[in-house]
Design an enzyme around this catalytic site. Sequence first.
Site, PDB file in Angstrom:
ATOM      1  N   SER A 166       0.836  -1.199   0.000  1.00  0.00           N
ATOM      2  CA  SER A 166       0.000   0.000   0.000  1.00  0.00           C
ATOM      3  C   SER A 166       0.875   1.256   0.000  1.00  0.00           C
ATOM      4  O   SER A 166       1.690   1.448  -0.905  1.00  0.00           O
ATOM      5  CB  SER A 166      -0.968  -0.035   1.185  1.00  0.00           C
ATOM      6  OG  SER A 166      -1.889   1.031   1.135  1.00  0.00           O
TER       7      SER A 166
ATOM      8  N   ASP B 215     -10.091  -3.824  -5.099  1.00  0.00           N
ATOM      9  CA  ASP B 215      -9.415  -2.664  -4.527  1.00  0.00           C
ATOM     10  C   ASP B 215      -9.779  -1.429  -5.346  1.00  0.00           C
ATOM     11  O   ASP B 215      -9.558  -1.408  -6.564  1.00  0.00           O
ATOM     12  CB  ASP B 215      -7.906  -2.898  -4.554  1.00  0.00           C
ATOM     13  CG  ASP B 215      -7.118  -1.801  -3.863  1.00  0.00           C
ATOM     14  OD1 ASP B 215      -7.686  -0.752  -3.528  1.00  0.00           O
ATOM     15  OD2 ASP B 215      -5.897  -2.009  -3.657  1.00  0.00           O
TER      16      ASP B 215
ATOM     17  N   HIS C  55      -8.486  -4.015  -0.535  1.00  0.00           N
ATOM     18  CA  HIS C  55      -7.206  -3.382  -0.232  1.00  0.00           C
ATOM     19  C   HIS C  55      -6.681  -3.924   1.097  1.00  0.00           C
ATOM     20  O   HIS C  55      -7.409  -4.023   2.082  1.00  0.00           O
ATOM     21  CB  HIS C  55      -7.354  -1.867  -0.151  1.00  0.00           C
ATOM     22  CG  HIS C  55      -6.035  -1.158  -0.132  1.00  0.00           C
ATOM     23  ND1 HIS C  55      -5.297  -0.920  -1.268  1.00  0.00           N
ATOM     24  CD2 HIS C  55      -5.302  -0.654   0.899  1.00  0.00           C
ATOM     25  CE1 HIS C  55      -4.177  -0.300  -0.955  1.00  0.00           C
ATOM     26  NE2 HIS C  55      -4.159  -0.133   0.359  1.00  0.00           N
TER      27      HIS C  55
END
Length: 329
Positions: A166, A277, A307
Amino acid sequence: MDRRTMSMMSSKVDPFQHLKLVPNSDGTITRQRDDPPISPSLNPTLPVLTQDATINRSNNTFARIFLPREALDSSPSNNLPLVVYFHGGGFVLFSAASDFFHDACVNLADDTNSIVVSVEYRLAPEHRLPAAYEDAVEALHWIKAQSNDWLRNHADFSNCYLMGSSAGANIAYHAGLRVAAELNVYGDNYLAPLKIRGLILSQPFFGGTKRVPSEVRLVDDPVLPPHVCDLLWELSLPLGVDRDHEYCNPTAGDGPVILDRVRQLAWRVLVSGCHGDPLLDHQMALARLIEEKGVAVVTRFDQGGCHGIEVRARKHQNQLYNLVKDFIA
């Protein structure tokens, strides 16, 4: 509460509440999440040993090092690949010591038979970008100095990868660009004996001012809806810029030019993600940009998911780490 119900509610939730943050009048935030830290352990019964080492005391940055126990009995000719890892959290949350990132790095070291160095970097908004990028590059120079016994005795410094999840993948990418630019100025041996071979970007956190189709499709995503991403960027970007700044939008600034140097260095890049996501289209656009610049790219975008699933769900984590193992072999 099922996912559908959560989805119906998500766009109505205040982003500060979603992230369990309280804004303070001085521009800082109070973090109210309960993510317990884990201490490092030298327990010889564990498959992976861990220790912390200070990088910059004034910035409170450190490295958490994950060493497969069997490496202690190996000869120098069998030194292990080195993965420098940056945790996620939108630049605002979590730590290298957070329980699930610690566990993810234990599994990464064990599954790929690598030494993992997880970097503790400064968080926004108290330290806005590029503070995290600066901490990442400083960590690489700290590793280069070979001041840690585990790294000096068991790591293959000629086989190093920058990896992140991320926002950590964003940091790995921008740290890589900064290093590539430094090598262009100071020569290919500037980081010697450390030699970076590539970047591993798991569900990288990028964006822009214009909503992409995956954000529109998943506007009510219960995990990371776009309006929550907007807040994270607002808290982390330099004051006065928008989401088309190069830290957020990889097509802006000098990044595309520096990718030419990444190609010359023969780095390889792995980009992974999933169709559940909201950031998917940004991630796929990043992979296309890198590939168009002539850099070797490996991609995998799974169906479903959400995510952060490559960190928090062991099944998906295992699939990613199998891919990483092949990538660095």
